[in-house]
Design a protein around this motif. Sequence first.
Motif, PDB file in Angstrom:
ATOM      1  N   SER A 128       0.843  -1.179   0.000  1.00  0.00           N
ATOM      2  CA  SER A 128       0.000   0.000   0.000  1.00  0.00           C
ATOM      3  C   SER A 128       0.886   1.240   0.000  1.00  0.00           C
ATOM      4  O   SER A 128       2.076   1.168   0.311  1.00  0.00           O
ATOM      5  CB  SER A 128      -0.945   0.026   1.205  1.00  0.00           C
ATOM      6  N   GLY A 129       0.306   2.366  -0.348  1.00  0.00           N
ATOM      7  CA  GLY A 129       1.009   3.631  -0.280  1.00  0.00           C
ATOM      8  C   GLY A 129       1.392   4.235  -1.611  1.00  0.00           C
ATOM      9  O   GLY A 129       1.902   5.361  -1.656  1.00  0.00           O
ATOM     10  N   GLY A 130       1.170   3.521  -2.691  1.00  0.00           N
ATOM     11  CA  GLY A 130       1.500   4.054  -3.995  1.00  0.00           C
ATOM     12  C   GLY A 130       0.558   5.171  -4.402  1.00  0.00           C
ATOM     13  O   GLY A 130      -0.497   5.378  -3.803  1.00  0.00           O
ATOM     14  N   GLY A 131       0.956   5.899  -5.426  1.00  0.00           N
ATOM     15  CA  GLY A 131       0.134   6.989  -5.907  1.00  0.00           C
ATOM     16  C   GLY A 131       0.916   7.914  -6.805  1.00  0.00           C
ATOM     17  O   GLY A 131       2.010   7.594  -7.267  1.00  0.00           O
ATOM     18  N   LEU A 132       0.337   9.070  -7.044  1.00  0.00           N
ATOM     19  CA  LEU A 132       0.947  10.089  -7.893  1.00  0.00           C
ATOM     20  C   LEU A 132       1.644  11.125  -7.029  1.00  0.00           C
ATOM     21  O   LEU A 132       1.060  11.636  -6.071  1.00  0.00           O
ATOM     22  CB  LEU A 132      -0.118  10.760  -8.757  1.00  0.00           C
ATOM     23  N   VAL A 133       2.875  11.427  -7.380  1.00  0.00           N
ATOM     24  CA  VAL A 133       3.650  12.402  -6.633  1.00  0.00           C
ATOM     25  C   VAL A 133       4.491  13.223  -7.606  1.00  0.00           C
ATOM     26  O   VAL A 133       4.903  12.724  -8.653  1.00  0.00           O
ATOM     27  CB  VAL A 133       4.539  11.709  -5.575  1.00  0.00           C
ATOM     28  N   GLN A 134       4.722  14.470  -7.262  1.00  0.00           N
ATOM     29  CA  GLN A 134       5.538  15.334  -8.101  1.00  0.00           C
ATOM     30  C   GLN A 134       7.019  15.044  -7.908  1.00  0.00           C
ATOM     31  O   GLN A 134       7.434  14.560  -6.847  1.00  0.00           O
ATOM     32  CB  GLN A 134       5.264  16.801  -7.776  1.00  0.00           C
ATOM     33  N   PRO A 135       7.831  15.310  -8.920  1.00  0.00           N
ATOM     34  CA  PRO A 135       9.276  15.155  -8.746  1.00  0.00           C
ATOM     35  C   PRO A 135       9.773  15.933  -7.537  1.00  0.00           C
ATOM     36  O   PRO A 135       9.365  17.075  -7.313  1.00  0.00           O
ATOM     37  CB  PRO A 135       9.851  15.720 -10.047  1.00  0.00           C
ATOM     38  N   GLY A 136      10.639  15.298  -6.770  1.00  0.00           N
ATOM     39  CA  GLY A 136      11.134  15.899  -5.548  1.00  0.00           C
ATOM     40  C   GLY A 136      10.294  15.584  -4.333  1.00  0.00           C
ATOM     41  O   GLY A 136      10.726  15.870  -3.201  1.00  0.00           O
ATOM     42  N   GLY A 137       9.147  15.005  -4.542  1.00  0.00           N
ATOM     43  CA  GLY A 137       8.264  14.666  -3.445  1.00  0.00           C
ATOM     44  C   GLY A 137       8.629  13.353  -2.785  1.00  0.00           C
ATOM     45  O   GLY A 137       9.628  12.714  -3.127  1.00  0.00           O
ATOM     46  N   SER A 138       7.787  12.951  -1.857  1.00  0.00           N
ATOM     47  CA  SER A 138       8.043  11.745  -1.075  1.00  0.00           C
ATOM     48  C   SER A 138       6.813  10.860  -1.006  1.00  0.00           C
ATOM     49  O   SER A 138       5.675  11.330  -1.083  1.00  0.00           O
ATOM     50  CB  SER A 138       8.472  12.108   0.345  1.00  0.00           C
ATOM     51  N   LEU A 139       7.060   9.591  -0.868  1.00  0.00           N
ATOM     52  CA  LEU A 139       6.025   8.598  -0.627  1.00  0.00           C
ATOM     53  C   LEU A 139       6.569   7.554   0.326  1.00  0.00           C
ATOM     54  O   LEU A 139       7.774   7.302   0.357  1.00  0.00           O
ATOM     55  CB  LEU A 139       5.588   7.904  -1.914  1.00  0.00           C
ATOM     56  N   ARG A 140       5.671   6.963   1.058  1.00  0.00           N
ATOM     57  CA  ARG A 140       6.044   5.871   1.937  1.00  0.00           C
ATOM     58  C   ARG A 140       5.198   4.654   1.593  1.00  0.00           C
ATOM     59  O   ARG A 140       3.973   4.695   1.697  1.00  0.00           O
ATOM     60  CB  ARG A 140       5.842   6.248   3.408  1.00  0.00           C
ATOM     61  N   LEU A 141       5.863   3.601   1.184  1.00  0.00           N
ATOM     62  CA  LEU A 141       5.198   2.355   0.862  1.00  0.00           C
ATOM     63  C   LEU A 141       5.241   1.421   2.064  1.00  0.00           C
ATOM     64  O   LEU A 141       6.235   1.376   2.788  1.00  0.00           O
ATOM     65  CB  LEU A 141       5.862   1.672  -0.332  1.00  0.00           C
ATOM     66  N   SER A 142       4.170   0.682   2.238  1.00  0.00           N
ATOM     67  CA  SER A 142       4.107  -0.279   3.319  1.00  0.00           C
ATOM     68  C   SER A 142       3.727  -1.642   2.770  1.00  0.00           C
ATOM     69  O   SER A 142       2.997  -1.748   1.783  1.00  0.00           O
ATOM     70  CB  SER A 142       3.093   0.150   4.383  1.00  0.00           C
TER      71      SER A 142
END
Length: 120
Positions: free
Chosen positions: A7-21
């Motif tokens: 879980s945790g995927g999605g759309l993010v802008q360059p330079g941004g952050s995401l956390r996958l679990s």
Amino acid sequence: QVQVVESGGGLVQPGGSLRLSCAVSGSIFTIYDMGWYRQAPGKWRELVAAITSGNTNYADSVKGRFTISRDNAKNTVSLQMNSLKPEDTAVYYCKVNASDSIYPCGNNYWGKGTLVTVSS
């Protein structure tokens, strides 16, 4: 059987952050190691990061930007992704090597993947 769910995927802008679990469930004997892989369209699936015991390793392309961690009590593994680049766009898969009643010596279990899209 062991179940692996990302879980945790999605759309993010360059330079941004995401956390996958990644959550692991089932009648598990032992989880030996856990890792994140990714596959972009037209490319081979590649290792992003892996963790076992106290050791971690990362693909050169993500070193310094991504951090893998695990919570043994909760049977989860996470991937903190910072400074994301468009080339990070891919389906990210969680892989777990674990033993259970069917495979007491261990087996690889894969999640179905979560899509990460890095775009403006």
